[in-house]
Design a protein around this motif. Structure first.
Motif, PDB file in Angstrom:
ATOM      1  N   ILE A  10       0.906  -1.129  -0.194  1.00 41.42           N
ATOM      2  CA  ILE A  10       0.152  -0.021   0.046  1.00 41.42           C
ATOM      3  C   ILE A  10       0.912   1.123  -0.024  1.00 41.42           C
ATOM      4  O   ILE A  10       1.395   1.430   0.921  1.00 41.42           O
ATOM      5  N   GLY A  13       6.259   4.138  -2.919  1.00 37.12           N
ATOM      6  CA  GLY A  13       6.950   5.316  -2.945  1.00 37.12           C
ATOM      7  C   GLY A  13       8.566   4.522  -2.686  1.00 37.12           C
ATOM      8  O   GLY A  13       8.971   3.360  -2.878  1.00 37.12           O
ATOM      9  N   MET A  15      10.316   3.552   0.139  1.00 37.28           N
ATOM     10  CA  MET A  15      10.643   2.366   0.745  1.00 37.28           C
ATOM     11  C   MET A  15       9.932   1.209   0.387  1.00 37.28           C
ATOM     12  O   MET A  15      10.643  -0.092   0.459  1.00 37.28           O
ATOM     13  N   SER A  37      -0.409  -0.954  -4.875  1.00 40.04           N
ATOM     14  CA  SER A  37      -1.588   0.360  -4.975  1.00 40.04           C
ATOM     15  C   SER A  37      -0.885   1.578  -4.736  1.00 40.04           C
ATOM     16  O   SER A  37      -0.296   1.776  -3.799  1.00 40.04           O
ATOM     17  N   PRO A  39      -1.268   5.724  -6.163  1.00 43.54           N
ATOM     18  CA  PRO A  39      -2.192   6.757  -6.816  1.00 43.54           C
ATOM     19  C   PRO A  39      -1.363   7.668  -7.755  1.00 43.54           C
ATOM     20  O   PRO A  39      -1.872   7.902  -8.700  1.00 43.54           O
ATOM     21  N   ASN A  40      -0.050   7.844  -7.644  1.00 48.62           N
ATOM     22  CA  ASN A  40       0.676   8.413  -8.555  1.00 48.62           C
ATOM     23  C   ASN A  40       1.138   7.950 -10.012  1.00 48.62           C
ATOM     24  O   ASN A  40       1.665   6.763  -9.985  1.00 48.62           O
ATOM     25  N   ALA A  72       3.059   1.004   3.218  1.00 47.51           N
ATOM     26  CA  ALA A  72       4.238   1.808   3.073  1.00 47.51           C
ATOM     27  C   ALA A  72       3.596   3.370   2.483  1.00 47.51           C
ATOM     28  O   ALA A  72       4.242   4.048   1.672  1.00 47.51           O
ATOM     29  N   VAL A  73       2.829   3.788   3.478  1.00 46.04           N
ATOM     30  CA  VAL A  73       2.466   5.362   3.225  1.00 46.04           C
ATOM     31  C   VAL A  73       3.149   6.015   4.083  1.00 46.04           C
ATOM     32  O   VAL A  73       3.365   5.595   5.190  1.00 46.04           O
ATOM     33  N   PRO A  75       3.133   8.361   7.830  1.00 47.72           N
ATOM     34  CA  PRO A  75       2.618   8.068   8.704  1.00 47.72           C
ATOM     35  C   PRO A  75       1.414   8.998   9.062  1.00 47.72           C
ATOM     36  O   PRO A  75       0.237   8.763   9.586  1.00 47.72           O
ATOM     37  N   VAL A  98       5.637  -0.145   7.844  1.00 44.42           N
ATOM     38  CA  VAL A  98       6.949   0.622   8.042  1.00 44.42           C
ATOM     39  C   VAL A  98       6.862   1.856   8.273  1.00 44.42           C
ATOM     40  O   VAL A  98       7.773   2.535   8.507  1.00 44.42           O
ATOM     41  N   MET A 125      10.896  -0.863  11.798  1.00 43.71           N
ATOM     42  CA  MET A 125      11.995   0.508  11.471  1.00 43.71           C
ATOM     43  C   MET A 125      13.085   0.126  10.571  1.00 43.71           C
ATOM     44  O   MET A 125      14.038  -0.157  11.332  1.00 43.71           O
ATOM     45  N   ASN A 127      15.809   1.399   7.804  1.00 42.60           N
ATOM     46  CA  ASN A 127      16.469   2.642   7.343  1.00 42.60           C
ATOM     47  C   ASN A 127      16.840   2.742   5.994  1.00 42.60           C
ATOM     48  O   ASN A 127      16.572   1.650   5.201  1.00 42.60           O
TER      49      ASN A 127
HETATM   50  N1  LIG Z   1      12.268   6.172   3.320  1.00 38.32           N
HETATM   51  C1  LIG Z   1      12.917   5.517   4.451  1.00 38.32           C
HETATM   52  O1  LIG Z   1      14.135   5.659   4.540  1.00 38.32           O
HETATM   53  C2  LIG Z   1      12.031   5.293   5.513  1.00 38.32           C
HETATM   54  C3  LIG Z   1      12.737   4.737   6.588  1.00 38.32           C
HETATM   55  C4  LIG Z   1      12.077   4.097   7.761  1.00 38.32           C
HETATM   56  C5  LIG Z   1      10.452   4.216   7.847  1.00 38.32           C
HETATM   57  N2  LIG Z   1      10.009   4.612   6.466  1.00 38.32           N
HETATM   58  C6  LIG Z   1       8.493   4.750   6.400  1.00 38.32           C
HETATM   59  O2  LIG Z   1       8.137   4.237   5.172  1.00 38.32           O
HETATM   60  C7  LIG Z   1       6.985   4.934   4.923  1.00 38.32           C
HETATM   61  C8  LIG Z   1       6.949   5.287   3.384  1.00 38.32           C
HETATM   62  O3  LIG Z   1       7.923   6.224   3.278  1.00 38.32           O
HETATM   63  P1  LIG Z   1       8.592   6.532   1.898  1.00 38.32           P
HETATM   64  O4  LIG Z   1       9.944   7.189   2.093  1.00 38.32           O
HETATM   65  O5  LIG Z   1       8.497   5.249   1.123  1.00 38.32           O
HETATM   66  O6  LIG Z   1       7.432   7.612   1.289  1.00 38.32           O
HETATM   67  P2  LIG Z   1       7.066   7.968  -0.075  1.00 38.32           P
HETATM   68  O7  LIG Z   1       8.193   7.950  -0.874  1.00 38.32           O
HETATM   69  O8  LIG Z   1       6.332   9.245  -0.035  1.00 38.32           O
HETATM   70  O9  LIG Z   1       5.997   6.660  -0.569  1.00 38.32           O
HETATM   71  C9  LIG Z   1       4.622   6.732  -0.267  1.00 38.32           C
HETATM   72  C10 LIG Z   1       3.763   6.500  -1.183  1.00 38.32           C
HETATM   73  O10 LIG Z   1       2.505   6.534  -0.952  1.00 38.32           O
HETATM   74  C11 LIG Z   1       1.658   6.929  -2.010  1.00 38.32           C
HETATM   75  N3  LIG Z   1       0.365   6.989  -1.461  1.00 38.32           N
HETATM   76  C12 LIG Z   1      -0.373   8.358  -1.025  1.00 38.32           C
HETATM   77  N4  LIG Z   1      -1.601   8.171  -0.661  1.00 38.32           N
HETATM   78  C13 LIG Z   1      -1.864   6.959  -0.771  1.00 38.32           C
HETATM   79  C14 LIG Z   1      -2.902   6.062  -0.426  1.00 38.32           C
HETATM   80  N5  LIG Z   1      -4.200   6.617  -0.017  1.00 38.32           N
HETATM   81  N6  LIG Z   1      -2.818   4.676  -0.812  1.00 38.32           N
HETATM   82  C15 LIG Z   1      -1.873   4.124  -1.330  1.00 38.32           C
HETATM   83  N7  LIG Z   1      -0.659   4.975  -1.502  1.00 38.32           N
HETATM   84  C16 LIG Z   1      -0.731   6.335  -1.384  1.00 38.32           C
HETATM   85  C17 LIG Z   1       2.485   8.292  -2.273  1.00 38.32           C
HETATM   86  O11 LIG Z   1       1.826   8.548  -3.582  1.00 38.32           O
HETATM   87  P3  LIG Z   1       1.885  10.539  -3.657  1.00 38.32           P
HETATM   88  O12 LIG Z   1       3.480  10.778  -3.737  1.00 38.32           O
HETATM   89  O13 LIG Z   1       1.326  10.650  -4.829  1.00 38.32           O
HETATM   90  O14 LIG Z   1       1.404  10.963  -2.514  1.00 38.32           O
HETATM   91  C18 LIG Z   1       3.714   7.607  -2.421  1.00 38.32           C
HETATM   92  O15 LIG Z   1       4.129   7.196  -3.607  1.00 38.32           O
HETATM   93  C19 LIG Z   1       6.562   6.044   5.901  1.00 38.32           C
HETATM   94  O16 LIG Z   1       5.520   5.607   6.893  1.00 38.32           O
HETATM   95  C20 LIG Z   1       7.944   6.191   6.515  1.00 38.32           C
HETATM   96  O17 LIG Z   1       7.702   6.473   7.755  1.00 38.32           O
HETATM   97  C21 LIG Z   1      10.704   5.159   5.373  1.00 38.32           C
END
Ligand SMILES: NC(=O)c1ccc[n+]([C@@H]2O[C@H](COP(=O)([O-])OP(=O)(O)OC[C@H]3O[C@@H](n4cnc5c(N)ncnc54)[C@H](OP(=O)(O)O)[C@@H]3O)[C@@H](O)[C@H]2O)c1
Length: 274
Positions: A10, A13, A15, A37, A39-40, A72-73, A75, A98, A125, A127
């Motif tokens: 879900i 992005g 992660m 799933s 939206p982008n 993986a949306v 928080p 995550v 969690m 990284n």
């Molecule tokens: N990146 C890291 O290093 C890291 C580390 C630890 C934990 N996390 C956790 O991983 C999660 C995701 O982080 P990320 O960095 O991968 O963020 P991200 O790149 O913004 O990915 C989230 C994705 O979810 C999509 N989305 C938005 N609304 C949605 C919906 N209703 N249904 C389905 N998808 C939807 C977003 O699309 P849009 O862009 O169009 O909104 C985006 O592509 C977060 O909760 C974060 O706390 C990330």
């Protein structure tokens, strides 16, 4: 164990991409068993062309198709997203989050919508080095998660690095250490590289020397199983260059500063969770 499971992401992005890339490159699962799933539109195209995974119409469609859901949306929107799929999620699905700072109880509540439901929820969690399959993920399981589901959770995150089991109370400390940790190390790498430039090296040479020194030292600790203190002693000869450098680090309170950083980040993680 994971081979015959259908995995649904879900949110597709950064992660999600790191995890599915890791799973595919370690041949843990076939691309045809991964659903996303997202939206982008441009992300959808990227994920299908680059990884050949299936992008589905929406979160409800995804839940119907998947045995394991990786949430993986961001928080900020997770509760809303979980409430929307709640009616389709039962104890047969493994839900892995995550999302940073979202407790298992909140995930269970959002998925229960006031009803009494037995749910299998795992909180993780990871990284950022997960992107290059050198991440570390702390895993904590909800009350109803059995050994097979816990094993599946480890398998998934071992595809992007290493895993450790922690209790949920320890997740803030994990956030302060390995979650925020890459930024501390980036700062150290940047500073060492700057120091090399100050001492007359080119930026390219200084970067190469620094990165390989950090990487090699970490591998030496891991592969020899020797304590960092002992390895440090072995390269510190009496009256030599290294002890002179170490003395400067002690004067600058390097160790206390790093301990303070982890402490502050842990406390901030606790604050944000409330
Ligand atoms: N990146 C890291 O290093 C890291 C580390 C630890 C934990 N996390 C956790 O991983 C999660 C995701 O982080 P990320 O960095 O991968 O963020 P991200 O790149 O913004 O990915 C989230 C994705 O979810 C999509 N989305 C938005 N609304 C949605 C919906 N209703 N249904 C389905 N998808 C939807 C977003 O699309 P849009 O862009 O169009 O909104 C985006 O592509 C977060 O909760 C974060 O706390 C990330």
């Amino acid at each position: 164990m994971l081979k015959n499971k259908k995995i649904g992401f879900i949110g597709g992005g950064n992660m999600a991409e790191a995890i599915l890339k890791g799973m595919l490159s370690s041949s843990l699962i076939k691309a045809s068993n991964i659903f996303v799933s997202e939206p982008n539109k441009s992300r959808q195209t990227f994920l299908t062309t680059e990884f050949k995974v299936k992008v589905v119409k929406g979160n409800l469609d995804l839940v119907k198709k998947a045995d394991v859901l990786i949430v993986a949306v961001k928080p900020q929107i997770i509760r809303e997203v979980l409430k929307d799929i709640a009616d389709q999620v039962d104890s047969k699905k493994l839900v892995i989050s995550v999302a940073a700072g979202v407790p298992i109880s909140q995930i269970e509540n959002a998925l229960s919508k006031g009803k009494k439901k037995k749910l299998c929820v795992v909180r993780t969690m990871p990284n950022t080095p997960s992107v290059v399959q050198e991440g570390v993920t702390a895993i904590t399981a909800g009350k109803r998660v059995g050994k097979p589901d816990l094993k599946i959770s480890h398998e998934i995150f071992q595809a992007v690095g290493r895993t450790v089991d922690v209790s949920e109370e320890q997740i803030d400390a994990v956030t302060g250490l390995s979650g925020s940790g890459p930024a501390y190390i980036f700062m150290i790498i940047e500073a060492l590289s700057d120091a090399g430039v100050k001492m007359g090296l080119s930026r390219q040479v200084a970067n190469e020397l620094t990165v390989q020194t950090v990487l090699g030292s970490a591998l030496l600790v891991r592969e020899t199983g020797t304590s960092p203190g002992e390895l440090k002693n072995r390269v510190t000869s009496p009256g030599g260059t290294t002890i002179a450098g170490l003395h400067a680090l002690e004067k600058g309170s390097l160790r206390a500063t790093l301990m303070n950083a982890v402490e502050k980040a842990t406390l901030r993680s606790k604050e944000l969770a409330h």
